[in-house]
Write a protein that holds these residues in place. Structure first.
Motif, PDB file in Angstrom:
ATOM      1  N   GLU A  63       0.682  -0.845  -0.105  1.00  0.00           N
ATOM      2  CA  GLU A  63       0.187   0.189  -0.328  1.00  0.00           C
ATOM      3  C   GLU A  63       1.142   1.123   0.594  1.00  0.00           C
ATOM      4  O   GLU A  63       0.937   2.388  -0.403  1.00  0.00           O
ATOM      5  CB  GLU A  63      -1.096  -0.225   0.918  1.00  0.00           C
ATOM      6  N   LYS A  66       1.866   2.115  -3.277  1.00  0.00           N
ATOM      7  CA  LYS A  66       0.556   2.854  -4.049  1.00  0.00           C
ATOM      8  C   LYS A  66       0.804   4.350  -4.785  1.00  0.00           C
ATOM      9  O   LYS A  66       0.383   5.063  -3.313  1.00  0.00           O
ATOM     10  CB  LYS A  66      -0.818   2.169  -4.102  1.00  0.00           C
ATOM     11  N   ALA A  67       0.422   4.695  -5.485  1.00  0.00           N
ATOM     12  CA  ALA A  67      -0.699   6.530  -5.508  1.00  0.00           C
ATOM     13  C   ALA A  67      -1.735   6.653  -5.579  1.00  0.00           C
ATOM     14  O   ALA A  67      -2.246   5.332  -5.428  1.00  0.00           O
ATOM     15  CB  ALA A  67      -0.440   7.006  -7.172  1.00  0.00           C
ATOM     16  N   PRO A  68      -2.088   7.635  -5.046  1.00  0.00           N
ATOM     17  CA  PRO A  68      -3.109   8.213  -5.063  1.00  0.00           C
ATOM     18  C   PRO A  68      -4.124   8.575  -5.854  1.00  0.00           C
ATOM     19  O   PRO A  68      -5.062   7.816  -5.994  1.00  0.00           O
ATOM     20  CB  PRO A  68      -2.907   9.571  -4.270  1.00  0.00           C
ATOM     21  N   TYR A  69      -3.408   8.163  -7.083  1.00  0.00           N
ATOM     22  CA  TYR A  69      -4.302   8.117  -8.057  1.00  0.00           C
ATOM     23  C   TYR A  69      -3.363   7.704  -9.332  1.00  0.00           C
ATOM     24  O   TYR A  69      -2.136   7.805  -9.297  1.00  0.00           O
ATOM     25  CB  TYR A  69      -4.812   8.995  -8.732  1.00  0.00           C
ATOM     26  N   PRO A  70      -4.120   6.799 -10.727  1.00  0.00           N
ATOM     27  CA  PRO A  70      -2.879   6.267 -11.851  1.00  0.00           C
ATOM     28  C   PRO A  70      -2.570   7.752 -12.400  1.00  0.00           C
ATOM     29  O   PRO A  70      -3.670   8.310 -13.443  1.00  0.00           O
ATOM     30  CB  PRO A  70      -4.049   5.528 -12.302  1.00  0.00           C
ATOM     31  N   TRP A  71      -1.447   7.207 -12.743  1.00  0.00           N
ATOM     32  CA  TRP A  71      -0.873   7.870 -13.675  1.00  0.00           C
ATOM     33  C   TRP A  71      -0.547   7.883 -14.966  1.00  0.00           C
ATOM     34  O   TRP A  71      -0.258   8.519 -15.803  1.00  0.00           O
ATOM     35  CB  TRP A  71       0.691   8.442 -12.874  1.00  0.00           C
ATOM     36  N   PRO A  73      -3.891   6.562 -18.166  1.00  0.00           N
ATOM     37  CA  PRO A  73      -4.523   5.982 -18.598  1.00  0.00           C
ATOM     38  C   PRO A  73      -4.349   4.120 -19.119  1.00  0.00           C
ATOM     39  O   PRO A  73      -2.663   4.156 -19.280  1.00  0.00           O
ATOM     40  CB  PRO A  73      -5.152   6.428 -20.006  1.00  0.00           C
ATOM     41  N   ARG A  74      -5.251   2.984 -18.621  1.00  0.00           N
ATOM     42  CA  ARG A  74      -4.979   1.375 -18.936  1.00  0.00           C
ATOM     43  C   ARG A  74      -4.990   2.144 -20.493  1.00  0.00           C
ATOM     44  O   ARG A  74      -6.514   2.682 -21.236  1.00  0.00           O
ATOM     45  CB  ARG A  74      -5.820   0.351 -17.792  1.00  0.00           C
TER      46      ARG A  74
END
Length: 260
Positions: A63, A66-71, A73-74
């Motif tokens: 944990e 992990k970044a607070p948000y995905p840097w 896009p998938r």
């Protein structure tokens, strides 16, 4: 002494007559309640983090990494799924090392040995150091096999003599010429080791992230197969000793490649 006894009641009376602000009492009560609420929340937070810490590293990303948000896009078209089944991994080690091969290494090391640094951005650990150690062991065993190989000794070329001097000969030194006449890069080639690892079924269990999922060869799948092969040997050496790792290198890698 008399002055002290007189001043003590005076001080007591002054303290009793000092005005007390009601807001101070309310503030202190609010502070106490806030502190009590904060302490209970911190206990829940610690328990929550402990539950997450109990999960093995190979099973989930830590944990704290992990970044607070995905840097990034998938891209669904470039998704690549790796093996997450421990039973499938154990079957691979049994096929490679024989009966009991799944118990030769710990669970954490078994996953670490077949994990490339491209998988999950390296946050679950990767096998670079194990591969470096295993490659040294495999190179040493290859050199020893070349030195003691009778077939290579019979086929090696003899240097041309330019004078009447007789070179010193000894049975223990006859294989030394093999180390210079047969380059290591022609024996342990990337393609040969990759084909051997594919026969073991390593492609189905190793964890990595190719750059282009539609073209694994261009993404360097052979290099990943090589590093996983070296890493397994290095992991066995660290957990079971150099003698066991040397035997695995000879019997499982060099012998199938025709080097013995």
């Amino acid at each position: 002494m008399a002055s002290r006894t007189i001043t003590r009641p005076l001080r007591t009376a002054i303290r009793r007559t000092q005005p007390v602000c009601e807001c101070a009492n309310s503030t202190s009560s609010r502070t106490a309640s806030i502190r009590q609420f904060a302490s209970s929340a911190s206990r829940r937070e610690v328990q929550w983090d402990t539950d997450r810490a109990e999960r093995p590293r190979w099973a989930a990303t830590p944990e704290s990494m992990k970044a607070p948000y995905p840097w990034k896009p998938r891209d669904p078209a470039n998704e690549f799924h790796c093996n997450e089944d421990p039973d499938k991994l154990d079957r691979f080690y049994v096929k490679l090392l024989g009966r009991g091969g799944d118990a030769l290494l710990t669970d954490e090391v078994k996953w670490l040995a077949i994990t490339h640094k491209s998988f999950d951005q390296g946050r679950r650990g990767f096998n670079d150091r194990l591969a470096f150690f295993g490659r040294r062991i495999l190179s040493l065993q290859t050199n020893m096999a070349l030195v003691h190989s009778p077939i290579a000794t019979q086929t090696q070329s003899r240097p041309a003599r330019s004078d009447d001097r007789e070179p010193f000969t000894h049975p223990a030194l006859e294989g030394l010429a093999n180390l210079s006449e047969v380059p290591m890069g022609q024996i342990l080639t990337k393609e040969r080791l990759a084909n051997l690892a594919t026969e073991w079924g390593m492609r189905e269990i190793m964890r990595w992230k190719p750059r282009n999922t539609s073209n694994l060869n261009a993404s360097g799948v052979e290099v990943v197969l090589n590093s996983c092969t070296y890493a397994i040997i290095g992991a066995i050496a660290l957990q079971r000793g150099g003698a066991v790792a040397a035997e695995v290198a000879r019997e499982k890698v060099l012998k199938p490649l025709g080097i013995s």
